[in-house]
Write an enzyme that holds these catalytic residues in place. Structure first.
Site, short mmCIF file in Angstrom:
data_model
loop_
_atom_site.label_atom_id
_atom_site.label_comp_id
_atom_site.label_asym_id
_atom_site.label_seq_id
_atom_site.Cartn_x
_atom_site.Cartn_y
_atom_site.Cartn_z
N CYS A 49 4.62 6.67 -6.45
CA CYS A 49 5.98 6.44 -6.92
C CYS A 49 6.79 7.72 -6.89
O CYS A 49 7.75 7.88 -7.62
CB CYS A 49 5.93 5.85 -8.31
SG CYS A 49 4.53 4.77 -8.53
C1 LIG Z 1 1.92 1.28 -3.45
O1 LIG Z 1 3.29 1.38 -3.18
C2 LIG Z 1 4.17 1.07 -4.23
C3 LIG Z 1 5.56 1.38 -3.79
O2 LIG Z 1 5.84 0.85 -2.56
C4 LIG Z 1 3.84 1.87 -5.48
O3 LIG Z 1 4.65 1.42 -6.55
C5 LIG Z 1 2.40 1.72 -5.83
O4 LIG Z 1 2.09 2.53 -6.94
C6 LIG Z 1 1.55 2.14 -4.64
N1 LIG Z 1 0.16 2.02 -4.96
C7 LIG Z 1 -0.72 2.96 -4.61
C8 LIG Z 1 -2.11 2.69 -5.03
O5 LIG Z 1 -0.43 3.96 -4.00
#
Ligand SMILES: *[C@@H]1O[C@H](CO)[C@@H](O)[C@H](O)[C@H]1NC(C)=O
Ligand SMILES: Cc1ncc(COP(=O)(O)O)c(C=O)c1O
Ligand SMILES: *[C@@H]1O[C@H](CO)[C@@H](O)[C@H](O)[C@H]1NC(C)=O
Ligand SMILES: *[C@@H]1O[C@H](CO)[C@@H](O)[C@H](O)[C@H]1NC(C)=O
Ligand SMILES: *[C@@H]1O[C@H](CO)[C@@H](O)[C@H](O)[C@H]1NC(C)=O
Ligand SMILES: CC(=O)N[C@H]1CO[C@H](CO)[C@@H](O)[C@@H]1O
Length: 397
Positions: free
Chosen positions: A341
């Site tokens: 994020c």
């Molecule tokens: C995957 O991507 C979303 C945003 O597109 C994010 O909010 C989420 O935390 C991400 N998950 C990981 C495990 O990186």
């Protein structure tokens, strides 16, 4: 605007909204018969989605709580069993629990584990392999110590997938062969459910984290699957004083549970349709991008074994003028930069970097994730938007 960030969160299906609102109207009474029936049905639906038993599902506020509950349980499991084992743990390092996870987990594992380290406990973060973009099962097995009490690896994240089934088989051998504390196995399936089939029996996990709003068009709550809850696998509560969710959790959020159950039912019944639709749209998106940007485009993590998520396209449009500016300059596209994020910071995704993507490529990474309702026309609009934006940015440079 066109949303292509379905990995971050999904909207609710109309049928889910209906289930939530019916429960709000009808099942507000605390111990009401109606509320119990709704929760019972949802528990069965959520269980069916992951191939488990209804009595093995515990509803939680979300994935973060479910993941923390697993770490908390592992520590209690260690404490209880080490006391019982006595002299099995002769020296200092063995008195403390050891946990293994990967370096690409969600913050609700990563930060919780780092917090344990601050507390003096041992945590190993196994890095993903640069060749396969997966965590290597052998690397995890090599990290096992006599005092290891938990292995937690996610089933799939935005950029990689993990062979959880193979891992579980190997760890179960260790558990069987040696006089040692049982290693509990956990997988966070937040990014996998609703996109690919998930079966707890096949995987062989002790715990599985389920998140409603991440992937399957459900409400913002979650659940934890526990294989043989209280009999086969331990679970220790973090909150005391509310006995509602069978003493593991306080008062149930009945309307959201109703919604989660409905969303799970939709997944159970329609997953293969969802999956093939998303896959087709993603392939079309990649073709259009390739067509427009030619050799100026790099598809990240096109690894032989990483083709896990049918809906996710992580791609870099190359050029020093672009980086994170592309998305903030797009007029129509709503998506996400990098892995987690940290969008606004412009820092390249640590997941991509640890998968061996060069930093100047990773710095330009966009992740486009399509959903059940994304159309080819949406894709055309987005690709055109990207083309215009890139042209403009290059001109300004
Ligand atoms: C995957 O991507 C979303 C945003 O597109 C994010 O909010 C989420 O935390 C991400 N998950 C990981 C495990 O990186
Ligand atoms: C893989 C993964 N695990 C856990 C979570 C946390 O879930 P929640 O937002 O319900 O706490 C998320 C999403 O935020 C996630 O992507
Ligand atoms: C839930 O419903 C099923 C049948 O629909 C029933 O067999 C079961 O006992 C119920 N469980 C609880 C906890 O009420
Ligand atoms: C203490 O534990 C460490 C790590 O498990 C081990 O290498 C070492 O041999 C142990 N020492 C004794 C005296 O048992
Ligand atoms: C999926 O299954 C449900 C029944 O559980 C049905 O109501 C729904 O229309 C199906 N189709 C789609 C595309 O969701
Ligand atoms: C286009 C692209 O590189 N997509 C990859 C992004 O990450 C997912 C998850 O690992 C892969 O499955 C895709 O192949």
């Amino acid at each position: 605007r066109i949303y292509m960030d379905y990995n971050a969160t999904t909207p609710l299906e109309p049928e889910v909204i209906q289930a939530v609102s019916e429960a709000l109207w009808d099942a507000w009474g605390n111990p009401s018969v109606k509320a119990k029936a709704i929760i019972n049905r949802s528990r069965q639906n959520v269980a069916r989605m992951v191939g488990g038993k209804a009595e093995d599902i515990v509803f939680t506020s979300g994935g973060t709580e479910a993941n923390n509950l697993v770490l908390h349980t592992a520590l209690e499991h260690f404490r209880k069993n080490c006391r019982a084992a006595g002299e099995g743990h002769v020296n200092g390092s063995n008195d403390l629990p050891h946990i293994i996870t990967s370096n690409v987990e969600h913050d609700s594992i990563k930060l919780a584990a780092e917090h344990l380290q601050v507390d003096g406990k041992a945590v190993t973060f196994v890095p993903v392999s640069k060749v396969t973009a997966c965590v290597d099962v052998e690397d995890i097995i090599d990290a096992v110590r006599p005092n290891t009490c938990l292995i937690s690896v996610m089933l799939a994240n935005n950029e990689t997938g993990v062979p959880v089934q193979e891992l579980c088989e190997k760890v179960k051998m260790l558990n069987k062969l040696q006089e040692r504390i049982r290693i509990l196995l956990h997988s966070d399936a937040a990014q996998a459910l609703g996109k690919i089939p998930v079966d707890v029996q096949e995987l062989g996990v002790d715990f599985l984290t389920i998140v409603g709003h991440k992937q399957f068009y459900g409400p913002r709550i979650g659940a934890l699957y526990v294989n043989g809850l209280g009999t086969g696998t331990p679970l220790y509560p973090m909150l005391f004083g509310g006995g509602q969710e069978r003493n593991f959790r306080p008062t149930e959020n009945t309307p959201m549970i109703a919604g989660l159950g409905k969303a799970a039912e939709l997944v159970t019944n329609n997953l293969s349709d969802y999956q093939s639709h998303m896959q087709n749209i993603k392939v079309y998106l990649e073709e259009q991008l390739q067509d427009v940007f030619k050799d100026k485009i790099h598809f990240n993590s096109h690894y032989p074994s990483s083709d896990v998520l049918p809906n996710t396209c992580n791609v870099s449009i190359l050029g020093p003028a672009l980086q994170w500016r592309v998305l903030s300059s797009c007029r129509r596209l709503l998506a996400s930069v990098g892995a987690a994020c940290h969008s606004a910071s412009g820092n390249p995704s640590h997941v991509l970097l640890s998968c061996g993507v060069p930093s100047e490529v990773a710095a330009n990474a966009l992740r486009l994730s399509v959903g059940r309702g994304t159309t080819k026309a949406d894709v055309d609009t987005v690709v055109e938007d990207l083309r215009e934006t890139v042209q403009l940015l290059e001109k300004m440079n």
